[in-house]
Design a protein around this motif. Sequence first.
Motif, PDB file in Angstrom:
ATOM      1  N   THR A  73      -5.824   0.275  -1.562  1.00 16.75           N
ATOM      2  CA  THR A  73      -4.648  -0.836  -0.930  1.00 16.75           C
ATOM      3  C   THR A  73      -5.619  -1.283  -0.229  1.00 16.75           C
ATOM      4  O   THR A  73      -6.944  -2.130  -0.021  1.00 16.75           O
ATOM      5  N   VAL A  99      -8.039  -0.919   2.411  1.00 18.36           N
ATOM      6  CA  VAL A  99      -9.750   0.502   1.722  1.00 18.36           C
ATOM      7  C   VAL A  99     -10.146  -1.504   1.500  1.00 18.36           C
ATOM      8  O   VAL A  99     -11.721  -0.690   0.766  1.00 18.36           O
ATOM      9  N   PHE A 110       4.332  -6.163   7.861  1.00 20.62           N
ATOM     10  CA  PHE A 110       4.278  -7.696   7.589  1.00 20.62           C
ATOM     11  C   PHE A 110       3.870  -8.182   5.768  1.00 20.62           C
ATOM     12  O   PHE A 110       4.339  -7.354   4.917  1.00 20.62           O
ATOM     13  N   ILE A 152       1.884   9.545   8.450  1.00 20.65           N
ATOM     14  CA  ILE A 152       0.955   9.393   7.805  1.00 20.65           C
ATOM     15  C   ILE A 152      -0.583   8.761   7.688  1.00 20.65           C
ATOM     16  O   ILE A 152      -0.535   7.963   8.452  1.00 20.65           O
ATOM     17  N   ALA A 153      -1.335  10.574   8.039  1.00 21.36           N
ATOM     18  CA  ALA A 153      -2.123  10.746   8.672  1.00 21.36           C
ATOM     19  C   ALA A 153      -3.916  10.045   8.255  1.00 21.36           C
ATOM     20  O   ALA A 153      -3.017   9.087   7.710  1.00 21.36           O
ATOM     21  N   GLY A 179       3.150   2.821   2.361  1.00 21.00           N
ATOM     22  CA  GLY A 179       3.763   2.475   3.017  1.00 21.00           C
ATOM     23  C   GLY A 179       4.961   1.730   1.298  1.00 21.00           C
ATOM     24  O   GLY A 179       5.959   2.315   1.519  1.00 21.00           O
ATOM     25  N   GLY A 208       0.604  -1.135  -0.030  1.00 20.31           N
ATOM     26  CA  GLY A 208      -0.033  -0.386  -0.150  1.00 20.31           C
ATOM     27  C   GLY A 208       0.666   1.032   0.111  1.00 20.31           C
ATOM     28  O   GLY A 208       1.720   1.594  -0.852  1.00 20.31           O
ATOM     29  N   ALA A 218       9.509  -5.202  13.237  1.00 17.68           N
ATOM     30  CA  ALA A 218       8.891  -4.870  14.259  1.00 17.68           C
ATOM     31  C   ALA A 218       7.509  -4.983  14.406  1.00 17.68           C
ATOM     32  O   ALA A 218       7.158  -4.855  13.438  1.00 17.68           O
ATOM     33  N   ASP A 219       6.582  -6.002  15.190  1.00 16.93           N
ATOM     34  CA  ASP A 219       5.575  -5.494  15.541  1.00 16.93           C
ATOM     35  C   ASP A 219       4.699  -3.867  16.052  1.00 16.93           C
ATOM     36  O   ASP A 219       5.390  -3.702  17.263  1.00 16.93           O
ATOM     37  N   MET A 220       5.099  -3.519  15.694  1.00 17.30           N
ATOM     38  CA  MET A 220       4.443  -1.500  15.896  1.00 17.30           C
ATOM     39  C   MET A 220       3.618  -1.101  16.777  1.00 17.30           C
ATOM     40  O   MET A 220       3.259  -0.392  17.276  1.00 17.30           O
ATOM     41  N   ASN A 262       4.114   6.019   9.112  1.00 21.27           N
ATOM     42  CA  ASN A 262       3.106   4.895   7.948  1.00 21.27           C
ATOM     43  C   ASN A 262       1.920   3.216   8.894  1.00 21.27           C
ATOM     44  O   ASN A 262       1.139   3.158   8.014  1.00 21.27           O
ATOM     45  N   ALA A 263       3.095   2.558   9.517  1.00 21.42           N
ATOM     46  CA  ALA A 263       1.323   1.570   9.642  1.00 21.42           C
ATOM     47  C   ALA A 263       0.376   2.237  10.412  1.00 21.42           C
ATOM     48  O   ALA A 263       0.521   3.036  11.076  1.00 21.42           O
ATOM     49  N   GLY A 264      -0.814   1.397   9.714  1.00 21.10           N
ATOM     50  CA  GLY A 264      -1.982   1.554  10.585  1.00 21.10           C
ATOM     51  C   GLY A 264      -2.480   0.315  10.337  1.00 21.10           C
ATOM     52  O   GLY A 264      -2.581  -0.024   9.083  1.00 21.10           O
ATOM     53  N   LYS A 286      -6.207   9.297  14.552  1.00 20.90           N
ATOM     54  CA  LYS A 286      -5.241   9.882  13.167  1.00 20.90           C
ATOM     55  C   LYS A 286      -4.912  11.331  13.993  1.00 20.90           C
ATOM     56  O   LYS A 286      -4.357  11.976  13.602  1.00 20.90           O
ATOM     57  N   ILE A 289      -0.981   0.698  17.226  1.00 25.02           N
ATOM     58  CA  ILE A 289       0.302   0.745  16.315  1.00 25.02           C
ATOM     59  C   ILE A 289      -0.395   2.301  15.810  1.00 25.02           C
ATOM     60  O   ILE A 289       0.623   2.309  14.819  1.00 25.02           O
TER      61      ILE A 289
HETATM   62  P1  NAD Z   1      -2.140  -1.692   4.022  1.00 27.02           P
HETATM   63  O1  NAD Z   1      -3.102  -2.298   4.948  1.00 27.02           O
HETATM   64  O2  NAD Z   1      -1.855  -1.746   2.760  1.00 27.02           O
HETATM   65  O3  NAD Z   1      -0.072  -1.107   4.539  1.00 27.02           O
HETATM   66  C1  NAD Z   1      -0.729  -1.368   6.709  1.00 27.02           C
HETATM   67  C2  NAD Z   1       0.899  -1.656   6.340  1.00 27.02           C
HETATM   68  O4  NAD Z   1       1.256  -1.780   7.853  1.00 27.02           O
HETATM   69  C3  NAD Z   1       1.816  -3.090   6.085  1.00 27.02           C
HETATM   70  O5  NAD Z   1       2.757  -3.097   5.576  1.00 27.02           O
HETATM   71  C4  NAD Z   1       1.073  -4.116   7.312  1.00 27.02           C
HETATM   72  O6  NAD Z   1       1.748  -4.925   7.269  1.00 27.02           O
HETATM   73  C5  NAD Z   1       1.843  -3.108   8.063  1.00 27.02           C
HETATM   74  N1  NAD Z   1       1.636  -3.016   9.804  1.00 27.02           N
HETATM   75  C6  NAD Z   1      -0.595  -3.100   9.848  1.00 27.02           C
HETATM   76  N2  NAD Z   1      -0.151  -3.786  11.169  1.00 27.02           N
HETATM   77  C7  NAD Z   1       1.465  -3.933  11.761  1.00 27.02           C
HETATM   78  C8  NAD Z   1       1.953  -4.012  12.904  1.00 27.02           C
HETATM   79  N3  NAD Z   1       1.177  -4.410  14.010  1.00 27.02           N
HETATM   80  N4  NAD Z   1       3.122  -3.376  13.059  1.00 27.02           N
HETATM   81  C9  NAD Z   1       4.158  -3.374  11.453  1.00 27.02           C
HETATM   82  N5  NAD Z   1       3.929  -3.628  10.829  1.00 27.02           N
HETATM   83  C10 NAD Z   1       1.866  -3.460  10.532  1.00 27.02           C
HETATM   84  O7  NAD Z   1      -2.699   0.042   4.135  1.00 27.02           O
HETATM   85  P2  NAD Z   1      -2.831   1.346   3.999  1.00 27.02           P
HETATM   86  O8  NAD Z   1      -3.800   1.674   3.449  1.00 27.02           O
HETATM   87  O9  NAD Z   1      -1.440   1.426   3.206  1.00 27.02           O
HETATM   88  O10 NAD Z   1      -2.096   1.810   5.478  1.00 27.02           O
HETATM   89  C11 NAD Z   1      -0.752   2.975   5.853  1.00 27.02           C
HETATM   90  C12 NAD Z   1      -1.514   3.962   6.563  1.00 27.02           C
HETATM   91  O11 NAD Z   1      -2.153   4.742   5.730  1.00 27.02           O
HETATM   92  C13 NAD Z   1      -2.249   3.505   7.737  1.00 27.02           C
HETATM   93  O12 NAD Z   1      -1.742   3.997   8.983  1.00 27.02           O
HETATM   94  C14 NAD Z   1      -3.796   4.188   6.875  1.00 27.02           C
HETATM   95  O13 NAD Z   1      -4.463   4.448   8.222  1.00 27.02           O
HETATM   96  C15 NAD Z   1      -3.237   5.336   6.551  1.00 27.02           C
HETATM   97  N6  NAD Z   1      -4.742   5.230   5.044  1.00 27.02           N
HETATM   98  C16 NAD Z   1      -4.517   4.653   4.507  1.00 27.02           C
HETATM   99  C17 NAD Z   1      -5.489   4.807   3.719  1.00 27.02           C
HETATM  100  C18 NAD Z   1      -6.472   4.272   2.729  1.00 27.02           C
HETATM  101  O14 NAD Z   1      -7.590   4.781   2.071  1.00 27.02           O
HETATM  102  N7  NAD Z   1      -5.811   3.090   2.000  1.00 27.02           N
HETATM  103  C19 NAD Z   1      -6.320   6.608   3.507  1.00 27.02           C
HETATM  104  C20 NAD Z   1      -5.345   7.540   4.870  1.00 27.02           C
HETATM  105  C21 NAD Z   1      -4.394   6.523   5.631  1.00 27.02           C
END
Ligand code: NAD
Length: 256
Positions: free
Chosen positions: A186, A189, A36, A136-137, A17, A15, A58-60, A86-88, A155, A109
């Motif tokens: 991603t 979503v 992961f 990344i909020a 990150g 996604g 690392a588990d964040m 960015n992890a979320g 956030k 996280i």
């Molecule tokens: P994603 O699920 O594709 O990626 C999340 C990443 O975080 C993955 O690499 C996952 O392995 C990692 N992760 C999850 N739990 C973890 C933990 N405990 N320790 C370490 N790593 C961990 O999601 P994404 O959409 O790319 O989200 C990334 C960030 O962007 C998040 O903070 C999310 O809140 C934010 N965000 C996403 C969107 C969206 O529409 N996708 C919008 C706004 C903000």
Amino acid sequence: MLKGKTALVTGSTSGIGLGVALGLARQGANVMLNGFGDVDGAKAQVAALGVKVGYHGADMSKPADIADLMASAEREFGGVDVLVNNAGIQHVAAVEDFPVEKWDAIIAINLSSAFHTTRLAIPGMRAKNWGRVINIASTHGLVASAQKSAYVASKHGVVGFTKAVALETATTGITVNAICPGWVLTPLVQKQIDDRAAREGIPVDKAQTDLLREKQPSLQFVTPEQLGELAVFLCSPAANNVRGAIWNVDGGWAAQ
Ligand code: NAD
């Protein structure tokens, strides 16, 4: 532009990150990945850009793991110059039904991990008088949606944290900013789209269009590549005085 610098991007195996990691690597930054899932795939994509790649699992949600991640970045790369928090994760439920362990995990996280990485990265950045912290909020750092109390709280917390640390570093070469994406397609979503399709008994593509129509006036998803390019800009000298900015990339969502 970032040759010789090291970027740590948390949650960078997929996604946003991964998109940001690739954007920074294209500018020559060495990258420490975390997260992961498909670790080898993410490492290969970044390595193909000719930079040094590291990985720490690392588990964040765990402060001790985060301390180990930061120590290993120091050992392998001589510290972190660009920190991308960015992890979320997400969980969707009404507050009265919200599982307590999901609340705790989301706060740990999405919010507390940024505190732990930042507190450990800032001393090294101060020593070099250069650093970039990019959090990344989300649009949910600015406005709320029902059923997302933990995510919205985390956030909004990240937004406040960004401003506070930007003030603490305002006279230094370290800048601290947040990016607030709207919908990005991603895995995080896609799950919400699939759940919506199942809940409403509609096709997945209709659930996807409905999701955009509800919030995002552009009716287009933001892409990880666009967010990566904004991160690159925030690392550039042109952004030396962009401090404590909370930068929407949301197709107009928060303008409504
Ligand atoms: P994603 O699920 O594709 O990626 C999340 C990443 O975080 C993955 O690499 C996952 O392995 C990692 N992760 C999850 N739990 C973890 C933990 N405990 N320790 C370490 N790593 C961990 O999601 P994404 O959409 O790319 O989200 C990334 C960030 O962007 C998040 O903070 C999310 O809140 C934010 N965000 C996403 C969107 C969206 O529409 N996708 C919008 C706004 C903000």
